[in-house]
Design an enzyme around this catalytic site. Structure first.
Site, PDB file in Angstrom:
ATOM      1  N   TYR A  20       0.868  -1.181   0.000  1.00 25.60           N
ATOM      2  CA  TYR A  20       0.000   0.000   0.000  1.00 25.60           C
ATOM      3  C   TYR A  20       0.901   1.226   0.000  1.00 25.60           C
ATOM      4  O   TYR A  20       1.845   1.312   0.792  1.00 25.60           O
ATOM      5  CB  TYR A  20      -0.888  -0.004   1.245  1.00 25.60           C
ATOM      6  N   ASP A  51       9.486   2.982  -0.754  1.00 28.34           N
ATOM      7  CA  ASP A  51       8.465   3.677   0.030  1.00 28.34           C
ATOM      8  C   ASP A  51       8.742   3.402   1.505  1.00 28.34           C
ATOM      9  O   ASP A  51       8.396   2.343   2.030  1.00 28.34           O
ATOM     10  CB  ASP A  51       7.077   3.195  -0.386  1.00 28.34           C
ATOM     11  N   LYS A  77       5.001  10.016   8.228  1.00 29.37           N
ATOM     12  CA  LYS A  77       4.822   9.529   9.596  1.00 29.37           C
ATOM     13  C   LYS A  77       5.843  10.126  10.584  1.00 29.37           C
ATOM     14  O   LYS A  77       5.656  11.222  11.058  1.00 29.37           O
ATOM     15  CB  LYS A  77       4.815   8.005   9.611  1.00 29.37           C
TER      16      LYS A  77
HETATM   17  N1  HOZ Z   1      -1.568   4.189   6.157  1.00 26.31           N
HETATM   18  C1  HOZ Z   1      -1.683   3.566   7.444  1.00 26.31           C
HETATM   19  C2  HOZ Z   1      -0.931   2.303   7.472  1.00 26.31           C
HETATM   20  N2  HOZ Z   1      -1.533   1.249   6.827  1.00 26.31           N
HETATM   21  C3  HOZ Z   1      -3.062   3.389   7.894  1.00 26.31           C
HETATM   22  C4  HOZ Z   1      -3.650   4.681   8.239  1.00 26.31           C
HETATM   23  C5  HOZ Z   1      -4.906   4.906   7.523  1.00 26.31           C
HETATM   24  O1  HOZ Z   1      -5.055   4.473   6.374  1.00 26.31           O
HETATM   25  O2  HOZ Z   1      -5.774   5.529   8.139  1.00 26.31           O
END
Ligand code: HOZ
Length: 424
Positions: free
Chosen positions: A144, A236, A264
């Site tokens: 993702y 990433d 993050k």
């Molecule tokens: N991108 C984050 C890690 N998978 C999750 C946070 C979200 O999508 O709210």
């Protein structure tokens, strides 16, 4: 556990937000039930609006590596806010944060700050296409990279949790340019015509289908094939950057990306992303080059201040070792507790990220991650929550340790897990 106020707020939120939330994985649909509403967070703990206390292993999905509301981060944000919340001009804090990033990542000569991980990956892909003058990109099943159109193809995180890896609304013409491959499959890399590929984007520490370690052979093969063909390698590191080591996965695996995406931790809990790499590539961005990319709030002084305070604190000697020790203690304890209760699990850990899959088979790619018993994970999640431990509300997310967690927190967590596993 008292839930009255959270339940009332959930009714109201459900009227206002699709699915009651502002980001799908928060909705608890991957584990059943409805989410609690957080009143405040400090150190390794969260308190919900009904006064329940939780040991938190989500850490706002990764940024809270120092723990929540670290005094130095709070002070830095307060000081910055007094000077103005946004300028829309260059500001000195952008330079300091950029220097900290460049110091840790030798592959990053120049970078640009944006407002989220999604913006970082979306911009990096456009830049790669502009630089190489090629359209096709490669990603890996279950990884993702945020929710830009070209990347919502066989996507993990919410895509895996809700079984919508290929989002509606993405034009077929976009998706056609995104090729997907299987993680850890060295032979599969040979099936691609690499000289047509602008870039490959990969989470070098895949953490959006649970946590899956990549083999060094696979990563090296990927580096080789991209180098030979002129396709750019985008690592990433939004989730693993500054988490698995000071220099992220690139330090851990001795890899050098052409472009890196970050987010993050570098925002210390404020909205931030960044992408950077070789100067020759980055200089293709406007205003020096033809690839357009911009942002009103990019380099926001509050976010920069939080990021600087976070990284300066995190870089103090011994901190990464401490995170490793704490996370190992937790993972050993969870594995032991599962074994005592005769519950088959496959436990993974890389640095301070961890995941418990409910399967006795090794998990090496998206297909094997999907074999985990997600219903069992949901039961375990709720049994832990009732005992005051907040884990990721989906089998396809990961746990995050912080420097604020103590051995005592971990012992309590393992004790809770022993009971929770038996309850399964
Ligand atoms: N991108 C984050 C890690 N998978 C999750 C946070 C979200 O999508 O709210």
């Amino acid at each position: 556990m008292k839930r009255d106020y959270s339940d009332k707020l959930w009714q109201e939120a459900s009227q206002l937000f699709p699915g009651g939330v502002n980001s799908p994985v928060r909705a608890f649909r991957g584990v059943g039930g409805t989410p609690f509403f957080t009143q405040r967070a400090s150190g390794a703990k969260l308190w919900d609006v009904d006064g329940n206390e939780y040991i938190d292993y989500v850490g706002t999905w990764g940024p809270a590596i120092l723990g929540h509301a670290h005094p130095k981060v709070v002070r830095a944000v307060q000081e910055a806010a007094r000077e103005g919340t946004s300028f829309g001009t260059p500001n000195p804090r952008e330079i300091r944060l950029a220097q900290l990033v460049v110091e840790a990542y030798p592959s990053i000569e120049k970078l640009r700050f944006v407002n989220s991980g999604t913006e970082a990956t979306m911009s990096a892909i456009r830049l790669a296409r502009g630089f190489t003058k090629r359209d096709k990109i490669v990603k890996f099943d279950g990884c993702y990279h945020g929710h830009a159109d070209s990347l919502l193809v066989k996507a993990g995180s919410g895509g895996a949790t809700f079984d919508v890896p290929d989002s509606a609304g993405v034009p077929a013409d976009f998706a056609r340019n995104t090729l997907t491959l299987t993680l850890n499959d060295v032979a599969g890399l040979q099936r691609v015509k690499w000289d047509e590929i602008a870039c490959v984007i990969i989470e070098p520490v895949p953490g959006n289908m649970g946590l899956i370690p990549l083999t060094p052979e696979f990563l090296q093969a990927l580096r080789q094939v991209t180098r030979d063909s002129g396709a750019l390698l985008i690592l990433d590191e939004v989730m693993c950057g500054f988490r698995v080591a000071k220099g992220g996965a690139q330090e851990l695996y001795r890899l050098k990306a052409d472009l890196t995406t970050l987010g993050k931790i570098i925002g210390g809990g404020l909205p931030v992303g960044a992408f950077g790499g070789r100067a020759e590539i980055m200089d293709c961005l406007a205003p020096t080059g033809p690839v357009y990319q911009a942002g009103t709030l990019s380099g926001n002084p509050l976010a920069m201040a939080a990021g600087i305070a976070t990284l300066e604190e995190l870089f103090k000697p011994g901190n990464y070792h401490k995170l490793d020790v704490l996370t190992t203690q937790l993972c050993d304890g969870l594995r032991g507790a599962a074994a005592m209760a005769n519950v088959p699990v496959y436990q993974t850990r890389i640095g301070s990220k961890f995941c418990t899959f409910f399967t006795d088979q090794p998990v090496v790619d998206y297909a094997s991650a999907k074999r985990s018993d997600t219903k069992r994970y949901g039961k375990f999640f709720h049994a832990m929550l009732e005992r005051g431990v907040y884990l990721a509300p989906s089998q396809f997310e990961v746990g995050f340790m912080s420097l604020a967690h103590t051995s005592e927190d971990i012992e309590k967590t393992i004790h809770a897990a022993s009971e929770a596993f038996k309850q399964l």
